[in-house]
Design an enzyme around this catalytic site. Structure first.
Site, PDB file in Angstrom:
ATOM      1  N   GLU A 124       0.948  -1.133  -0.135  1.00 45.30           N
ATOM      2  CA  GLU A 124      -0.021   0.074   0.178  1.00 45.30           C
ATOM      3  C   GLU A 124       0.854   1.347  -0.225  1.00 45.30           C
ATOM      4  OE1 GLU A 124      -2.056  -0.374   3.753  1.00 45.30           O
ATOM      5  OE2 GLU A 124      -0.440   0.617   4.645  1.00 45.30           O
TER       6      GLU A 124
ATOM      7  N   HIS B 283       0.240   5.681   1.274  1.00 46.75           N
ATOM      8  CA  HIS B 283      -0.596   6.721   1.453  1.00 46.75           C
ATOM      9  C   HIS B 283       0.432   8.145   1.818  1.00 46.75           C
ATOM     10  CE1 HIS B 283       1.216   4.620   4.909  1.00 46.75           C
ATOM     11  NE2 HIS B 283       0.527   3.547   4.783  1.00 46.75           N
TER      12      HIS B 283
ATOM     13  N   HIS C 128       4.967   0.202   0.055  1.00 48.05           N
ATOM     14  CA  HIS C 128       5.548  -0.435   1.080  1.00 48.05           C
ATOM     15  C   HIS C 128       5.022  -1.674   1.646  1.00 48.05           C
ATOM     16  CE1 HIS C 128       2.830   2.312   3.233  1.00 48.05           C
ATOM     17  NE2 HIS C 128       2.739   1.469   4.108  1.00 48.05           N
TER      18      HIS C 128
ATOM     19  N   CYS D  33       5.150   0.738  15.157  1.00 49.61           N
ATOM     20  CA  CYS D  33       5.112   1.466  14.076  1.00 49.61           C
ATOM     21  C   CYS D  33       4.129   2.772  14.471  1.00 49.61           C
ATOM     22  CB  CYS D  33       3.949   0.944  13.076  1.00 49.61           C
ATOM     23  SG  CYS D  33       3.825   2.022  11.580  1.00 49.61           S
TER      24      CYS D  33
HETATM   25 MN    MN Z   1       1.296   1.732   5.659  1.00 50.25          MN
END
Ligand code: MN
Length: 155
Positions: free
Chosen positions: A66, A68, A106, A120
């Site tokens: 994905e 973003h 990624h 994260c």
């Molecule tokens: Mn992500």
């Protein structure tokens, strides 16, 4: 979530868990492609602009491919695997740091015989991930290292 100032690490039977922190299947909604990933939100407060989560990818599993606008700041906490960031593939293991810049494809892949667990940090208010189109995938696969990464069945 518990408001205790300290939530103890409860790594019983080899699991990375924290007292009072719920273990969630990664992205239950929809049919997003991923395999064997769990999520625990370690810190989320309305008076902070960031969240800290712990993800764990089981051996041979992988996160969604994905991109973003929001950035990921990642520290590998457990095991080893590979990370795709843009057009580059990296071997990563415990305590490595990974930055995923805005709008950069990624994916995290665990090794065949190793989980890949990572912290994260993200913005609490963030845009929804975009998934690659067939054409995006084709463009990514034109890079040999990326094509190999996609066909990896763990290390
Ligand atoms: Mn992500």
């Amino acid at each position: 979530m518990s408001e205790n100032p300290v939530r103890a690490f409860v790594g019983r039977s080899g699991d990375y868990r924290w007292d009072g922190v719920e273990l969630l299947r990664y992205k239950e909604e929809g049919s997003v492609p991923f395999r064997d990933v769990t999520r625990q939100t370690l810190f989320r407060r309305p008076d902070m602009r960031g969240e800290l989560r712990y993800f764990e990818v089981a051996p041979a599993g992988y996160s969604t491919l994905e991109r973003h606008e929001h950035v990921h700041a990642v520290m590998i906490l457990r095991g080893a695997g590979q990370v795709l960031v843009g057009q580059q593939v990296f071997q990563v293991s415990t305590f490595d740091l990974v930055t995923v810049p805005p709008l950069t494809w990624h994916q995290f892949r665990a090794g065949a015989n190793s989980p890949l667990g990572f912290l994260c940090m993200v913005d609490a208010e963030r845009d929804k991930p975009q998934l690659p189109s067939g054409r995006d995938l084709e463009e990514m696969r034109a890079n040999l290292a990326v094509a190999r990464f996609f066909s990896t069945k763990g290390d």
